[in-house]
Design a protein around this motif. Structure first.
Motif, PDB file in Angstrom:
ATOM      1  N   LEU A   1     -19.447  33.699 -62.880  1.00 11.15           N
ATOM      2  CA  LEU A   1     -18.722  32.757 -62.024  1.00 11.15           C
ATOM      3  C   LEU A   1     -18.015  33.505 -60.899  1.00 11.15           C
ATOM      4  CD1 LEU A   1     -17.775  29.771 -61.748  1.00 11.15           C
ATOM      5  CD2 LEU A   1     -15.781  30.418 -63.047  1.00 11.15           C
TER       6      LEU A   1
ATOM      7  N   PHE B   1     -20.244  23.928 -75.234  1.00  8.86           N
ATOM      8  CA  PHE B   1     -20.809  24.783 -74.185  1.00  8.86           C
ATOM      9  C   PHE B   1     -22.302  24.505 -74.013  1.00  8.86           C
ATOM     10  CE2 PHE B   1     -22.973  28.743 -72.983  1.00  8.86           C
ATOM     11  CZ  PHE B   1     -22.277  29.122 -71.859  1.00  8.86           C
TER      12      PHE B   1
ATOM     13  N   ARG C   1     -27.745  26.396 -61.343  1.00 11.38           N
ATOM     14  CA  ARG C   1     -26.548  27.013 -60.766  1.00 11.38           C
ATOM     15  C   ARG C   1     -25.292  26.296 -61.213  1.00 11.38           C
ATOM     16  NH1 ARG C   1     -25.833  28.720 -54.688  1.00 11.38           N
ATOM     17  NH2 ARG C   1     -26.363  26.544 -54.318  1.00 11.38           N
ATOM     18  N   ARG C   2     -25.359  24.952 -61.164  1.00 17.20           N
ATOM     19  CA  ARG C   2     -24.205  24.189 -61.604  1.00 17.20           C
ATOM     20  C   ARG C   2     -23.979  24.386 -63.093  1.00 17.20           C
ATOM     21  NH1 ARG C   2     -23.214  17.603 -61.705  1.00 17.20           N
ATOM     22  NH2 ARG C   2     -21.366  17.788 -63.002  1.00 17.20           N
TER      23      ARG C   2
ATOM     24  N   LYS D   1     -22.159  27.657 -63.745  1.00 14.14           N
ATOM     25  CA  LYS D   1     -20.750  27.671 -63.361  1.00 14.14           C
ATOM     26  C   LYS D   1     -19.917  26.766 -64.265  1.00 14.14           C
ATOM     27  CE  LYS D   1     -21.576  28.686 -58.510  1.00 14.14           C
ATOM     28  NZ  LYS D   1     -21.537  28.089 -57.173  1.00 14.14           N
ATOM     29  N   ALA D   2     -20.457  25.559 -64.539  1.00 11.24           N
ATOM     30  CA  ALA D   2     -19.704  24.636 -65.383  1.00 11.24           C
ATOM     31  C   ALA D   2     -19.531  25.225 -66.774  1.00 11.24           C
ATOM     32  CB  ALA D   2     -20.425  23.286 -65.458  1.00 11.24           C
TER      33      ALA D   2
ATOM     34  N   VAL E   1     -16.741  27.726 -66.781  1.00  8.32           N
ATOM     35  CA  VAL E   1     -15.388  27.158 -66.807  1.00  8.32           C
ATOM     36  C   VAL E   1     -15.019  26.754 -68.230  1.00  8.32           C
ATOM     37  CG1 VAL E   1     -13.953  25.241 -66.053  1.00  8.32           C
ATOM     38  CG2 VAL E   1     -15.423  26.378 -64.415  1.00  8.32           C
ATOM     39  N   ILE E   2     -15.929  26.060 -68.908  1.00  7.24           N
ATOM     40  CA  ILE E   2     -15.568  25.568 -70.247  1.00  7.24           C
ATOM     41  C   ILE E   2     -15.456  26.739 -71.222  1.00  7.24           C
ATOM     42  CG2 ILE E   2     -17.842  25.017 -71.280  1.00  7.24           C
ATOM     43  CD1 ILE E   2     -14.782  22.741 -71.311  1.00  7.24           C
TER      44      ILE E   2
ATOM     45  N   VAL F   1     -12.036  28.282 -70.481  1.00  9.45           N
ATOM     46  CA  VAL F   1     -10.984  27.419 -71.007  1.00  9.45           C
ATOM     47  C   VAL F   1     -10.925  27.562 -72.524  1.00  9.45           C
ATOM     48  CG1 VAL F   1     -10.296  25.015 -71.330  1.00  9.45           C
ATOM     49  CG2 VAL F   1     -11.064  25.771 -69.111  1.00  9.45           C
ATOM     50  N   GLY F   2     -12.097  27.667 -73.153  1.00  6.02           N
ATOM     51  CA  GLY F   2     -12.154  27.851 -74.600  1.00  6.02           C
ATOM     52  C   GLY F   2     -11.493  29.149 -75.019  1.00  6.02           C
TER      53      GLY F   2
END
Lengths: 246, 204, 219
Positions: free
Chosen positions: A82, A142, A153-154, A157-158, A161-162, A165-166
């Protein structure tokens, strides 16, 4: 001797490098597994409290270690992907998730098998078991998020993030589950008192952990190779590879 | 000055466009043309910073727009395919809120005047859901009369508009260009906008 | 700027009151279903009440997450928000706050009434309400990350529950724990301090994570 790391950061060169490394790790995994199981089943003495049932820890403990460790590694690579937009690290993170989830599942399953003779129940709401269960949920989250997104790509990246956060939440979750567990002392069984471990038990467990490591590395490399092929299927080098295979 | 250097856009495995280079200066207009699916909207989203190019960079006065962030957003106005008009808000609320989001806070009186200029008098208090497509588009375009940005990026601004509204928008754009604004737009309709320099960018 | 976005979201919620009420009624129904499932034995219900009310609050707040960004996404307002010269985390914070006002606060207000259904003593009712008051903002804050990540995906509603519910666990434990501690005659200030700490941490981190997720999702 200096190694040009950037060279291996390109999916194409990583593909070939990984291909050469997989056999070594696989063989190491098999050899270590055989030695570890031999020690676990034949060398390690019978535990005078728990009898033979304790031998499940030779699988349970390494699996539990790997499950937690792999989540950190996964989040690390996803985060690198990321931050620096390096495709390969995101692919590695995606490749780690199923192996991590599998170890989490094994840890839970063997925990239940061990729990039945020890505690007389398949499942107890022990702090460690509960945290492990939540870890499984995080892995599943995840993987489902990445599976639901079509654009790679998305998805990368997504997922990053998760995963991050985890990672921030894991200590908080672990700590709160522990607190919750001590609050409800009556219902739980303490597993923290570890019986004195014979040296051969410890050696067996360490060798089994090493086997799990080697297995994970081999599996992750294999899966990364598959992901690379899938994502780069329209590039020249993959076409060349296909031509050579024909 | 806005510059695109070697922009490339991928949709899945397919390369939509690549090697796009352009630069526009104050007072200049760029029309992006191409058939459906050629990536006009993707290009415009790239230029306003919503999408990241697969390779190449978009730069504003020499610096990458991604490093500029909010500083760049404060000098551009983007009007997308979706007009950004809320069905459950009245016309006037819509205008007040979108312009506030764009950094210009206006009172009701100004908003009414603007809406009148856009041919929406007596529609101020109506919920946007009862408006026609063309009227909604007018509400969205009304923002152009308010904001003081240096670059307009307009994706099909003329869709659903009638002849008089098209004429109105054409005048607004021409006046803006004459004042030194920059405009990038896509359109299917033939429209003759006078500008000192008009660039044509063809995507195929 | 923050005021504008909060005012807008509240205005929209006023025009769509049904959405707000659906969340509230969902909360009420879930809480009222439990006695039908486990039997009307008051002693059992009293013990279970904090957990049930909290789980129902978690589900209700999660259910409304989908609306947080998806309407703005569908009509193009989200693009305008992303391109606003105001910093995105701040705007996102505004949206989180109005989400909490619209979905969290009704749950907090309704909780004592539902607690009475479960024969909770007065002191426990107060602790329950206060714990929800501290905890529900965290649900909106963390939930926003999940809502932003699943924006525009097929089956996003179910997916968001997979992502967000495990992250809600600490809030559940300490929220319900506070009420249990108070009924057991123990102190509950530790629970509240921890909930407060979670609130601060998520207040700092969640807007950034959500802003980043929105940019990823809209690309």
């Amino acid at each position: 001797m200096s190694i040009n790391w950037y060279k291996y950061a390109s999916p194409a060169s990583f593909y070939f490098l990984a291909g050469r490394m997989i056999p070594y790790f696989s063989i190491a995994a098999i050899v270590l597994l055989i030695i570890g199981l031999y020690i676990g089943f034949f060398v390690a003495p019978t535990d005078f409290q728990q009898g033979e049932a304790y031998r499940i820890i030779f699988i349970h403990v390494p699996a539990a270690w790997m499950s937690m460790f792999l989540y950190l590694v996964m989040a690390f690579w996803a985060g690198i992907g990321l931050a620096f937009n390096t495709r390969l690290s995101s692919m590695v993170a995606t490749a780690i998730a199923p192996t991590g989830a599998m170890f989490t599942f094994i840890a839970l399953w063997t925990g239940a098998w061990w729990g039945k003779p020890m505690w007389g129940a398949w499942w107890v709401w022990d702090a460690r078991l509960t945290s492990e269960l939540i870890l499984l949920f995080l892995y599943i989250g995840f993987m489902s998020l990445q599976a639901a997104i079509d654009d790679p790509r998305r998805a990368d990246k997504a997922g990053a993030v998760i995963a991050l956060v985890g990672v921030v939440n894991i200590p908080i979750i672990y700590f709160s589950v522990q607190w919750w567990n001590t609050l409800h002392q009556g219902a739980s069984v303490s597993v923290t008192q570890s019986p004195k471990m014979a040296a051969s038990m410890l050696v067996g467990m360490l060798i089994m952990s090493l086997a799990a490591w080697m297995y994970s590395i081999a599996m992750i490399l294999m899966r990364t190779r598959v992901i690379i092929l899938e994502r780069e299927r329209h590039t020249a080098w993959v076409a060349e590879l296909k031509g050579a295979a024909r | 000055m806005l510059q695109g250097n070697n922009l490339e856009c991928m949709r899945g495995d397919r390369v939509l466009f690549s090697g796009i280079n352009f630069s526009i200066k104050p007072g200049e207009l760029m029309q992006v043309r191409g058939p459906n699916g050629s990536g006009k909207t993707s290009l415009l989203r790239m230029l306003c910073g919503l999408a990241v190019p697969n390779s190449g960079e978009v730069s504003w006065n020499g610096s990458d727009i991604r490093s500029l962030g909010e500083d760049y957003y404060s000098v551009i106005t983007y009007l997308g395919h979706l007009s950004g008009v809320k069905d459950d808000l009245t016309t006037i609320e819509n205008l007040c809120i979108t312009s506030a989001l764009a950094g210009v806070e206006i009172d009701k009186k100004t908003a009414c005047e603007i809406l009148q200029k856009m041919g929406l008098e007596k529609r101020e208090a109506l919920l946007a859901k009862v408006l026609s497509q063309g009227q909604k588009r007018r509400v969205a375009l009304a923002r152009l009369l308010l904001v003081q940005t240096k670059l307009w990026i307009l994706d099909e601004p003329l869709t659903a508009l009638d002849v008089s509204a098209i004429e109105l928008i054409k005048n607004i754009i021409e006046r803006y260009l004459a004042q030194g604004g920059m405009v990038i737009l896509t359109t299917h309709q033939e429209i003759n906008i006078t500008a000192t320099v008009t660039h044509q960018l063809y995507l195929s | 700027m923050l005021i504008w976005i909060i005012r807008r979201d509240l205005l929209l919620a006023m025009r769509r009151q049904a959405d707000v009420l659906t969340t509230l009624f969902f909360f009420i129904i879930v809480v009222s279903l439990f006695p039908l499932g486990v039997g009307p034995e008051m002693n059992i219900l009293r013990i279970m009440a904090p957990g049930i009310v909290w789980v129902a609050a978690l589900l209700a707040s999660m259910l409304s997450l989908g609306r947080m960004f998806s309407n703005d996404y569908l009509d193009g307002t989200l693009e305008q928000i992303l391109l606003s010269p105001t910093s995105l985390p701040l705007l996102v914070l505004g949206k989180m706050f109005s989400h909490w006002l619209v979905t969290g606060v009704p749950l907090v207000l309704m909780a004592p009434v539902l607690g009475i259904q479960y024969d909770l003593p007065f002191s426990a009712l107060i602790v329950l309400t206060l714990s929800l008051l501290l905890g529900t903002p965290i649900l909106s804050l963390i939930g926003a990350i999940g809502a932003a990540l699943t924006l525009g995906l097929r089956g996003g509603g179910v997916l968001v529950s997979l992502l967000v519910l495990p992250l809600y666990i600490p809030v559940l434990i300490f929220g319900a724990g506070a009420v249990e501690a108070s009924t057991a005659g123990l102190g509950f200030d530790a629970h509240f301090s921890l909930l407060g700490a979670f609130l601060l941490v998520s207040l700092v981190c969640a807007p950034w994570a959500t802003a980043a997720s929105l940019r990823i999702s809209i690309e």
